[in-house]
Design a protein around this motif. Structure first.
Motif, short mmCIF file in Angstrom:
data_model
loop_
_atom_site.label_atom_id
_atom_site.label_comp_id
_atom_site.label_asym_id
_atom_site.label_seq_id
_atom_site.Cartn_x
_atom_site.Cartn_y
_atom_site.Cartn_z
N MET A 59 15.73 -6.92 -16.70
CA MET A 59 14.78 -6.35 -17.65
C MET A 59 13.87 -7.45 -18.19
SD MET A 59 15.01 -3.07 -18.25
CE MET A 59 14.44 -2.84 -19.92
N PRO A 60 12.59 -7.17 -18.39
CA PRO A 60 11.73 -8.14 -19.03
C PRO A 60 12.10 -8.29 -20.49
CG PRO A 60 10.56 -6.08 -18.66
CD PRO A 60 11.86 -5.96 -17.96
N ASP A 61 11.82 -9.45 -21.05
CA ASP A 61 12.14 -9.71 -22.44
C ASP A 61 11.07 -9.12 -23.34
OD1 ASP A 61 14.35 -11.24 -21.61
OD2 ASP A 61 13.05 -12.99 -21.33
N SER A 62 11.48 -8.85 -24.62
CA SER A 62 10.48 -8.39 -25.58
C SER A 62 9.52 -9.52 -25.93
CB SER A 62 11.17 -7.87 -26.84
OG SER A 62 11.97 -8.90 -27.42
N THR A 63 9.99 -10.75 -25.83
CA THR A 63 9.13 -11.91 -26.03
C THR A 63 9.69 -13.05 -25.20
OG1 THR A 63 8.11 -13.36 -27.68
CG2 THR A 63 10.42 -12.77 -28.01
N LEU A 64 8.96 -14.16 -25.12
CA LEU A 64 9.38 -15.31 -24.32
C LEU A 64 9.42 -16.55 -25.19
CD1 LEU A 64 7.28 -14.95 -21.02
CD2 LEU A 64 9.73 -14.57 -21.28
N PRO A 65 10.31 -17.51 -24.89
CA PRO A 65 10.27 -18.80 -25.59
C PRO A 65 8.92 -19.49 -25.34
CG PRO A 65 12.30 -18.56 -24.33
CD PRO A 65 11.41 -17.43 -23.92
N VAL A 66 8.51 -20.32 -26.26
CA VAL A 66 7.20 -20.97 -26.17
C VAL A 66 7.04 -21.77 -24.87
CG1 VAL A 66 5.68 -22.69 -27.22
CG2 VAL A 66 6.86 -21.03 -28.66
N PRO A 67 8.03 -22.56 -24.42
CA PRO A 67 7.85 -23.29 -23.17
C PRO A 67 7.56 -22.37 -21.97
CG PRO A 67 9.71 -24.18 -24.37
CD PRO A 67 9.32 -22.91 -25.07
N ARG A 68 8.22 -21.21 -21.93
CA ARG A 68 7.99 -20.28 -20.82
C ARG A 68 6.62 -19.62 -20.94
NH1 ARG A 68 12.58 -16.18 -19.43
NH2 ARG A 68 11.07 -15.82 -17.76
N ARG A 69 6.18 -19.36 -22.16
CA ARG A 69 4.83 -18.83 -22.34
C ARG A 69 3.79 -19.81 -21.84
NH1 ARG A 69 5.06 -17.34 -28.65
NH2 ARG A 69 7.29 -16.91 -28.67
N LEU A 70 3.98 -21.07 -22.19
CA LEU A 70 3.02 -22.09 -21.76
C LEU A 70 3.04 -22.28 -20.25
CD1 LEU A 70 3.62 -24.75 -24.58
CD2 LEU A 70 1.67 -23.22 -24.34
N ALA A 71 4.25 -22.27 -19.68
CA ALA A 71 4.36 -22.42 -18.22
C ALA A 71 3.66 -21.27 -17.51
CB ALA A 71 5.83 -22.49 -17.82
N TYR A 72 3.82 -20.05 -18.05
CA TYR A 72 3.11 -18.92 -17.45
C TYR A 72 1.60 -19.05 -17.63
CZ TYR A 72 0.83 -14.44 -17.09
OH TYR A 72 -0.06 -13.47 -16.75
N ALA A 73 1.17 -19.42 -18.82
CA ALA A 73 -0.26 -19.42 -19.15
C ALA A 73 -1.06 -20.38 -18.28
CB ALA A 73 -0.45 -19.76 -20.63
N VAL A 74 -0.45 -21.50 -17.86
CA VAL A 74 -1.21 -22.48 -17.07
C VAL A 74 -1.32 -22.07 -15.60
CG1 VAL A 74 -0.49 -24.36 -18.59
CG2 VAL A 74 0.83 -23.90 -16.52
N GLY A 75 -0.68 -20.95 -15.23
CA GLY A 75 -0.71 -20.54 -13.83
C GLY A 75 -2.05 -20.08 -13.33
N HIS A 76 -2.98 -19.80 -14.23
CA HIS A 76 -4.32 -19.36 -13.83
C HIS A 76 -5.35 -20.46 -14.07
CE1 HIS A 76 -7.65 -16.29 -13.49
NE2 HIS A 76 -6.82 -15.90 -12.55
N PHE A 77 -4.89 -21.65 -14.42
CA PHE A 77 -5.80 -22.73 -14.80
C PHE A 77 -6.71 -23.15 -13.64
CE2 PHE A 77 -6.85 -26.99 -16.53
CZ PHE A 77 -7.18 -26.62 -17.82
N LEU A 78 -6.15 -23.27 -12.44
CA LEU A 78 -6.96 -23.62 -11.27
C LEU A 78 -8.02 -22.56 -11.01
CD1 LEU A 78 -7.61 -25.27 -8.71
CD2 LEU A 78 -5.79 -24.01 -7.54
N ASN A 79 -7.63 -21.30 -11.07
CA ASN A 79 -8.59 -20.22 -10.89
C ASN A 79 -9.70 -20.28 -11.93
OD1 ASN A 79 -7.58 -18.94 -8.62
ND2 ASN A 79 -7.47 -16.94 -9.59
N ASP A 80 -9.33 -20.54 -13.18
CA ASP A 80 -10.31 -20.59 -14.25
C ASP A 80 -11.29 -21.74 -14.07
OD1 ASP A 80 -9.28 -18.35 -15.59
OD2 ASP A 80 -7.79 -19.56 -16.63
N LEU A 81 -10.78 -22.88 -13.64
CA LEU A 81 -11.67 -24.02 -13.38
C LEU A 81 -12.70 -23.68 -12.30
CD1 LEU A 81 -8.97 -26.86 -13.33
CD2 LEU A 81 -10.78 -26.62 -15.04
N CYS A 82 -12.20 -23.10 -11.20
CA CYS A 82 -13.09 -22.77 -10.08
C CYS A 82 -14.05 -21.64 -10.45
CB CYS A 82 -12.27 -22.39 -8.85
SG CYS A 82 -11.28 -23.75 -8.19
N ALA A 83 -13.54 -20.63 -11.18
CA ALA A 83 -14.41 -19.52 -11.59
C ALA A 83 -15.52 -20.00 -12.51
CB ALA A 83 -13.58 -18.44 -12.28
N CYS A 84 -15.20 -20.96 -13.37
CA CYS A 84 -16.21 -21.52 -14.26
C CYS A 84 -17.34 -22.16 -13.46
CB CYS A 84 -15.57 -22.55 -15.18
SG CYS A 84 -16.74 -23.38 -16.27
#
Length: 457
Positions: A1-26
Motif C-alpha cells: 500500500m502507498p503511504d499517506s505521507t513520505l519521510p523527507v529524504p524519500r520525498r527529496l529523492a523522488y523530487a529530483v527524479g525529474h531534474f534532468l528532464n526539467d533542465l533539458c525542457a528549459c
C-alpha cells in the motif's frame, strides 16, 4: 500500500527524479527557437518545424509509454516505473547534446533541408526519452502516497526542483554570456554564430548535472514491485480492500469519464501558458523590447525564482481553500502580466516586475493542474500512467501546433527582425498568457458545477 505521507529524504529523492528532464525542457522551450533562428540562421518556419516535430514525437510517445508502463512488470526486481524512467534517462543523455550542436559535416553552402533531416532523429529520440521519464515519474505519485494533501505536497516538491532546474539553466547561461563578453569585449550584444560554443557548453553542463540527480533518484526511491498474472491490466496492482465495491478502470474506460476531459482541457491550457510564454519570452525580449542578449538569461531566472517563492505557499493554500480555488488565484497574476505587456509597450527594465507576476502565477497553476490529475486517478493506479500520458498528449500536440501557427504568422521574411515583428511578439505574449488564461478560467468554472470525480459504477 502507498503511504499517506513520505519521510523527507524519500520525498527529496523522488523530487529530483525529474531534474534532468526539467533542465533539458528549459533549454528546449526557452532557447530552441532563438538558437536555430538567431544563431544557426534557420528560417523561422524551419525552426518552428523542428519544435513541432519534437512536440508531436513527444505527444505520440507519451500515451504509448503510459500504456506500456501500466501493463509491463519492469525489469526483474526493478519496478516498472523506474525501469521506464531509466530507459528515458539514457535516451535523453545520448541524444540531447546533438540538438544544441551544429550539424556535423555541414558547411556554409549546405542546403537547410539537410540540417533539418540531420536534427530530426536526435529530436525524436530525445522526446521519446523525455516522455518515458516524465510519465514514469508522475505515475509514481499516486503509488507512493494516498492522501490528497500528500499528493499536493509531493507535486510541490517536484515543482520546487523544476524551478531549481530552470534557475540552474539560466544562471549557467548568464555566466557563460558574462565570461564570453569578459574574454572578448568586441562580441556584440545580439546573438550570432559566435554564440554556438555558449549553447553547446550549456547543454553539456546541464546533462552532467542532471545525470547526477537521476542517479540519486534511482538509489533513493523505493518502488513496490507488483506481480500480476497474464490477464493483465484489469487486476489491481495495489492491494485494496475496497476493490470489491469500486471498479478498476482500464485505459479505455477513461474515455467515458467526463472529468477526464475536464482535467485534460485544463492541463492543456496550463501547459500552453507555461510553455509558450517560456518559448517566446526570449524573442519578446530581444526583438520587441530590444534588450541585450543577457536578458534572455536574467528575465527567465526572475520568472522561476518567483515561481519557487510562490510554490512555498501552495500547500497551505490548497489545504484551506482547495486546489480549484488555488488554481483560480494563480490565474490572477498571469492576467496581470498580460495587461501589463499590452499597455506598456516600452517597459524596459520594468519587465522584471512583469516577470515576477508571470512566474508566480505559472508555478501555482502548474502544480495545481498536476494535483488535479493525481486526484482524478486516485486509487486507479493500474491505469494511472495512461492518464498522465493522455494529458501530456493534448499538451504536446497543442503546443506544437500553436508554435507552428505563430511561426507561420511571423511578419518578417528576413533573419533580422523588421518593425512589424516588434509589435508581433507583444501580441504573442499577451495572447499566450492572457488569452489562454481566460480559456483556462472557463474550464475551471465547469468544475464548480461538475466536480472532478469518477462516475463509472
Amino acid at each position: 500500500m502507498p503511504d499517506s505521507t513520505l519521510p523527507v529524504p524519500r520525498r527529496l529523492a523522488y523530487a529530483v527524479g525529474h531534474f534532468l528532464n526539467d533542465l533539458c525542457a528549459c533549454m528546449w522551450f526557452t532557447y530552441l527557437l532563438v538558437y536555430y533562428h538567431s544563431v544557426l540562421s534557420f528560417r523561422d518556419t524551419s525552426a518552428g518545424l523542428l519544435l513541432l516535430v519534437g512536440q508531436i514525437a513527444d505527444g505520440v510517445a507519451t500515451p504509448l509509454v503510459g500504456y506500456e508502463s501500466d501493463r509491463t512488470r519492469g525489469c526483474g526486481s526493478y519496478g516498472r516505473r523506474k525501469t521506464w524512467h531509466l530507459i528515458g534517462t539514457v535516451s535523453v543523455l545520448v541524444s540531447f547534446p546533438f540538438i544544441f550542436n551544429p550539424c556535423v559535416g555541414c558547411g556554409v553552402g549546405t542546403p537547410q533541408w539537410v540540417g533539418l533531416i540531420y536534427f530530426m532523429p536526435f529530436i525524436i529520440v530525445f522526446q521519446f526519452g523525455w516522455a518515458a521519464t516524465q510519465i514514469s515519474h508522475l505515475s509514481l505519485i499516486p503509488e507512493l502516497v494516498t492522501c490528497e494533501h500528500a499528493k499536493v505536497e509531493l507535486t510541490a516538491y517536484r515543482y520546487a526542483f523544476t524551478v531549481m532546474a530552470n534557475i540552474t539553466v539560466y544562471g549557467v547561461a548568464w555566466l557563460l554570456f558574462h565570461f564570453q563578453h569578459a574574454a572578448d569585449p568586441s562580441v556584440a550584444d545580439h546573438l550570432s554564430q559566435l554564440d554556438i560554443p555558449v549553447f553547446r557548453d550549456l547543454a553539456l553542463i546541464v546533462l552532467g548535472i542532471g545525470a547526477i540527480f537521476s542517479l540519486i533518484f534511482h538509489l533513493g526511491t523505493q518502488e513496490s514491485v507488483q506481480y500480476r498474472d497474464e490477464t493483465g491490466e484489469g487486476h489491481p496492482l495495489l492491494p485494496d480492500l475496497s476493490s470489491g465495491t469500486r471498479p478498476l478502470l482500464q485505459w479505455k474506460h477513461w474515455f467515458t469519464e467526463p472529468s477526464f476531459y475536464q482535467v485534460a482541457a485544463l492541463y492543456m491550457c496550463t501547459r500552453l501558458i507555461v510553455n509558450l510564454s517560456q518559448t517566446y519570452i526570449s524573442m519578446f525580449l530581444i526583438n520587441s523590447l530590444l534588450l541585450p542578449k543577457k536578458y534572455i538569461a536574467t528575465i527567465p531566472l526572475v520568472i522561476y525564482v518567483s515561481g519557487f517563492v510562490s510554490s512555498l505557499a501552495m500547500k497551505p493554500a490548497s489545504k484551506h481553500i482547495g486546489t480549484t480555488m488555488t488554481y483560480c488565484l494563480g490565474l490572477v497574476p498571469i492576467l496581470g502580466f498580460a495587461v501589463w505587456v499590452l499597455l506598456d509597450l516600452q517597459m524596459g527594465i520594468r519587465v522584471y516586475g512583469a516577470a515576477v507576476l508571470l512566474g508566480s502565477g505559472s508555478a501555482i497553476i502548474l502544480v495545481m493542474s498536476l494535483s488535479m490529475t493525481a486526484n482524478l486517478i486516485g486509487d486507479q493506479t493500474q491505469s494511472g500512467a495512461f492518464v498522465y500520458g493522455a494529458m501530456s498528449f493534448t499538451d504536446k500536440v497543442a503546443n506544437g501546433l500553436a508554435v507552428m501557427l505563430i511561426q507561420g504568422l511571423y511578419p518578417c521574411r528576413t533573419l533580422v527582425c523588421c518593425p512589424e515583428c516588434m509589435w508581433f511578439y507583444h501580441v504573442v505574449m499577451v495572447t499566450v498568457t492572457g488569452g489562454v488564461a481566460l480559456v483556462a478560467g472557463f474550464c475551471l468554472f465547469t468544475m464548480i458545477f461538475w466536480p472532478i470525480r469518477i462516475r463509472r459504477h
